[in-house]
Write a protein that holds these residues in place. Structure first.
Motif, PDB file in Angstrom:
ATOM      1  N   THR A  18       0.847  -1.180   0.000  1.00  0.00           N
ATOM      2  CA  THR A  18       0.000   0.000   0.000  1.00  0.00           C
ATOM      3  C   THR A  18       0.885   1.233   0.000  1.00  0.00           C
ATOM      4  N   ALA A  19       0.639   2.128  -0.948  1.00  0.00           N
ATOM      5  CA  ALA A  19       1.350   3.404  -0.962  1.00  0.00           C
ATOM      6  C   ALA A  19       0.724   4.300   0.098  1.00  0.00           C
ATOM      7  N   ARG A  20       1.534   5.083   0.781  1.00  0.00           N
ATOM      8  CA  ARG A  20       1.019   5.963   1.825  1.00  0.00           C
ATOM      9  C   ARG A  20       1.177   7.442   1.484  1.00  0.00           C
ATOM     10  N   ARG A  21       2.005   7.755   0.508  1.00  0.00           N
ATOM     11  CA  ARG A  21       2.263   9.153   0.195  1.00  0.00           C
ATOM     12  C   ARG A  21       2.566   9.275  -1.291  1.00  0.00           C
ATOM     13  N   LEU A  22       1.906  10.208  -1.941  1.00  0.00           N
ATOM     14  CA  LEU A  22       2.159  10.494  -3.351  1.00  0.00           C
ATOM     15  C   LEU A  22       2.591  11.946  -3.454  1.00  0.00           C
ATOM     16  N   GLU A  23       3.618  12.200  -4.256  1.00  0.00           N
ATOM     17  CA  GLU A  23       4.127  13.559  -4.409  1.00  0.00           C
ATOM     18  C   GLU A  23       4.295  13.895  -5.873  1.00  0.00           C
ATOM     19  N   CYS A  24       3.999  15.135  -6.220  1.00  0.00           N
ATOM     20  CA  CYS A  24       4.260  15.643  -7.562  1.00  0.00           C
ATOM     21  C   CYS A  24       5.486  16.549  -7.475  1.00  0.00           C
ATOM     22  N   ALA A  25       6.574  16.128  -8.097  1.00  0.00           N
ATOM     23  CA  ALA A  25       7.811  16.907  -8.039  1.00  0.00           C
ATOM     24  C   ALA A  25       7.667  18.240  -8.766  1.00  0.00           C
ATOM     25  N   ALA A  26       6.813  18.290  -9.781  1.00  0.00           N
ATOM     26  CA  ALA A  26       6.667  19.507 -10.573  1.00  0.00           C
ATOM     27  C   ALA A  26       5.901  20.597  -9.831  1.00  0.00           C
ATOM     28  N   CYS A  27       4.866  20.213  -9.054  1.00  0.00           N
ATOM     29  CA  CYS A  27       4.034  21.241  -8.420  1.00  0.00           C
ATOM     30  C   CYS A  27       4.028  21.176  -6.897  1.00  0.00           C
ATOM     31  N   ASP A  28       4.808  20.272  -6.322  1.00  0.00           N
ATOM     32  CA  ASP A  28       4.934  20.133  -4.872  1.00  0.00           C
ATOM     33  C   ASP A  28       3.628  19.784  -4.158  1.00  0.00           C
ATOM     34  N   ILE A  29       2.693  19.160  -4.853  1.00  0.00           N
ATOM     35  CA  ILE A  29       1.472  18.687  -4.201  1.00  0.00           C
ATOM     36  C   ILE A  29       1.772  17.338  -3.562  1.00  0.00           C
TER      37      ILE A  29
END
Length: 108
Positions: free
Chosen positions: A2-13
């Motif tokens: 199970t993934a617990r954290r998703l991050e967008c490197a381009a927009c820092d969301i």
């Protein structure tokens, strides 16, 4: 898994929570490339064997291994689903969360 954290490197969301990982994403890169090549060859094992420059029996053995690994992942997902339902019954997980995880798992 199970993934617990998703991050967008381009927009820092950043989105945090529990996210089911699709079965195909849990295969190793070699299996993923085999599936991609199979699709790009129009589903033809003959064309895929030619594309990979391997014999049909060798390809068939790789496909059989892939099928086995996918069946193992499916069985694992079924066990995980049962654990989520048990957690709901025990009051350790909200039904809404279990429902979301089950939907993600089914559509992944």
């Amino acid at each position: 898994m199970t993934a617990r954290r998703l991050e967008c490197a381009a927009c820092d969301i950043v989105v945090a929570g529990d996210f089911a990982t699709p079965r195909l994403a849990r295969l190793d890169s070699e299996d993923q490339l085999l599936i991609e090549s199979f699709v790009l060859c129009g589903g033809s094992l003959k064309h895929l064997a030619q594309d990979l420059s391997i014999s049909y029996p060798t390809l068939r053995k790789r496909i059989d291994g892939l099928i086995s690994r996918l069946n193992d992942l499916r069985a694992s997902d079924e066990r995980q689903a049962e654990q989520w339902l048990q957690q709901v019954e025990a009051g350790k997980m909200k039904p809404e969360k279990a429902a979301r995880l089950l939907r993600e798992q089914a559509h992944g």
